[in-house]
Design an enzyme around this catalytic site. Structure first.
Site, PDB file in Angstrom:
ATOM      1  N   GLY A   1       0.816  -1.222   0.000  1.00  0.00           N
ATOM      2  CA  GLY A   1       0.000   0.000   0.000  1.00  0.00           C
ATOM      3  C   GLY A   1       0.841   1.259   0.000  1.00  0.00           C
TER       4      GLY A   1
ATOM      5  N   GLY B   1      -0.319   5.178  -0.894  1.00  0.00           N
ATOM      6  CA  GLY B   1      -1.181   5.915   0.020  1.00  0.00           C
ATOM      7  C   GLY B   1      -0.469   7.007   0.794  1.00  0.00           C
ATOM      8  N   GLN B   2      -1.221   7.680   1.648  1.00  0.00           N
ATOM      9  CA  GLN B   2      -0.700   8.856   2.367  1.00  0.00           C
ATOM     10  C   GLN B   2       0.542   8.514   3.182  1.00  0.00           C
ATOM     11  OE1 GLN B   2      -3.007  10.246   5.692  1.00  0.00           O
ATOM     12  NE2 GLN B   2      -2.095  12.285   5.669  1.00  0.00           N
TER      13      GLN B   2
ATOM     14  N   TYR C   1     -14.593   0.544   9.898  1.00  0.00           N
ATOM     15  CA  TYR C   1     -13.131   0.694   9.948  1.00  0.00           C
ATOM     16  C   TYR C   1     -12.622   0.350  11.347  1.00  0.00           C
ATOM     17  CZ  TYR C   1      -8.636   3.207   9.792  1.00  0.00           C
ATOM     18  OH  TYR C   1      -7.311   3.556   9.863  1.00  0.00           O
TER      19      TYR C   1
ATOM     20  N   LYS D   1     -10.169  -2.601  12.777  1.00  0.00           N
ATOM     21  CA  LYS D   1      -8.913  -2.286  13.485  1.00  0.00           C
ATOM     22  C   LYS D   1      -8.829  -3.045  14.807  1.00  0.00           C
ATOM     23  CE  LYS D   1      -6.810  -0.176  10.469  1.00  0.00           C
ATOM     24  NZ  LYS D   1      -5.563  -0.755   9.941  1.00  0.00           N
TER      25      LYS D   1
ATOM     26  N   ILE E   1      -3.381  11.661  10.615  1.00  0.00           N
ATOM     27  CA  ILE E   1      -2.037  12.009  10.147  1.00  0.00           C
ATOM     28  C   ILE E   1      -2.137  13.163   9.148  1.00  0.00           C
ATOM     29  CG2 ILE E   1       0.044  11.160   8.987  1.00  0.00           C
ATOM     30  CD1 ILE E   1      -0.489   9.812  11.731  1.00  0.00           C
TER      31      ILE E   1
HETATM   32  N1  SER Z   1      -7.243   8.927   9.572  1.00  0.00           N
HETATM   33  C1  SER Z   1      -8.126   7.810   9.814  1.00  0.00           C
HETATM   34  C2  SER Z   1      -9.495   8.119   9.388  1.00  0.00           C
HETATM   35  O1  SER Z   1      -9.861   9.247   9.486  1.00  0.00           O
HETATM   36  C3  SER Z   1      -8.122   7.425  11.259  1.00  0.00           C
HETATM   37  O2  SER Z   1      -7.233   6.363  11.438  1.00  0.00           O
HETATM   38  O3  SER Z   1     -10.212   7.252   9.001  1.00  0.00           O
END
Ligand code: SER
Length: 320
Positions: free
Chosen positions: A10, A13-14, A145, A149, A175
């Protein structure tokens, strides 16, 4: 531990796009292999080392790539984030869970020495204490999500105790970065606000002005990831679920920080479904376990980050 060959899954990605360049710098270009699904990685990622195109849900391709390059560390940065996950829960489940179990199984089968799999503040939920959220606490998220996790943390810890594997991870806060845009997250506003501040002098935020969330600037994100990768495993009591904090911020405070540099900057609000996700997450994080077990310490606070973001983005956007 001396790592010799790392694959970053990945890395368009950011986080992955910057992490891979930092790892190539540290371990040598030829020793850090990139992976992406179809989003083209940046030219510098493609040109500076090997790259394998496959989807993390394709176990055979993951297996073959790890075998071919004889990797001894897999870093799994492939994920569907919180907002996209609410729009397509099955996609989030598939990529986040099947991707992770593929990573763990391939690592087990090939006796890969180390795995890094990130968790997130999304592992917490509305019944978690919101201020200075402890390391050990209630994990009952309300987003898909977040569900993936928490399940990922448990699954990783299962592989640690069942197979004696070395698996590590942190619960990343939001982030903030200036190289690759984040995609599909709830904390994405905290990146977009800087781009719009420079381009338009104003920003319309999808979260309420007083929504407090834990955030971290990319240099600290890279530092915490690499510090944990390099930590003495025998000293770790936790494995894949370290709380890591830097600072907490609301859209209003971020706008005030920007105004110190761009006095005319204005912000308004148009709240959407992401507010409910943000409301279920903590305000701030207790990261004393990470500090005690591997020496975590962030460098950037809000104003230091704002100054750097506006400087870097100002140069980047003016060049276009
Ligand atoms: N940056 C992520 C989100 O906003 C959080 O882990 O889904």
């Amino acid at each position: 531990m001396e790592l010799k060959k790392i694959i970053v899954i990945g890395c368009a990605g950011q986080i992955g796009s910057e992490l891979i360049m930092e790892l190539r710098h540290l371990y040598g270009n030829k020793n850090v292999i990139g992976n992406g699904r179809k989003t083209a990685p940046s030219e510098k990622v493609l040109e500076s080392g090997d790259f394998e195109f496959f989807d993390v849900t394709e176990k055979n391709k993951l297996f073959e790539a790890c075998k071919k390059h004889q990797v001894d560390c897999i870093i799994n940065m492939a994920a569907i984030l919180s907002a996209t996950g609410e729009q397509n829960p099955m996609l989030a489940w598939n990529v986040n869970m099947n991707g992770l179990i593929n990573v763990l199984e391939v690592a087990r089968e090939l006796k890969v020495k180390q795995v890094f799999n990130p968790s997130s503040i999304a592992a917490f939920g509305p019944s978690t204490p919101q201020d200075n959220t402890p390391q050990e606490t209630v994990l009952k998220p309300t987003s898909m999500y977040g569900v993936t996790k928490v399940a990922g943390e448990l699954l990783a810890d299962y592989y640690v105790q069942k197979y004696g594997m070395d698996i590590r991870g942190v619960r990343y806060p939001g982030i903030i970065s200036n190289e690759t845009l984040p995609g599909g997250g709830t904390t994405d506003y905290a990146v977009a606000i800087y781009y719009d501040a420079i381009k338009y002098g104003k920003y319309t935020c999808f979260l309420k002005e007083d929504t407090m969330l834990p955030m971290m600037y990319m240099p600290d994100c890279l530092k915490c990831t690499i510090d944990l990768l390099q930590a003495d495993y025998s000293k770790l009591k936790h494995h894949s679920d370290f709380n890591v904090g830097a600072f907490s911020v609301t859209p209003k405070l971020m706008a005030e920080s920007i105004r110190k540099q761009i006095p005319d900057f204005t912000i308004d609000y148009n709240i959407d479904f992401r507010q409910a996700i943000a409301d279920s997450w903590p305000n701030s994080i207790d990261d004393s376990a990470a500090r005690a077990e591997w020496g975590w310490k962030p460098s950037y606070d809000l104003d230091a980050m704002t100054a750097d973001m506006l400087k870097v983005l100002g140069e980047k956007l003016r060049k276009r």
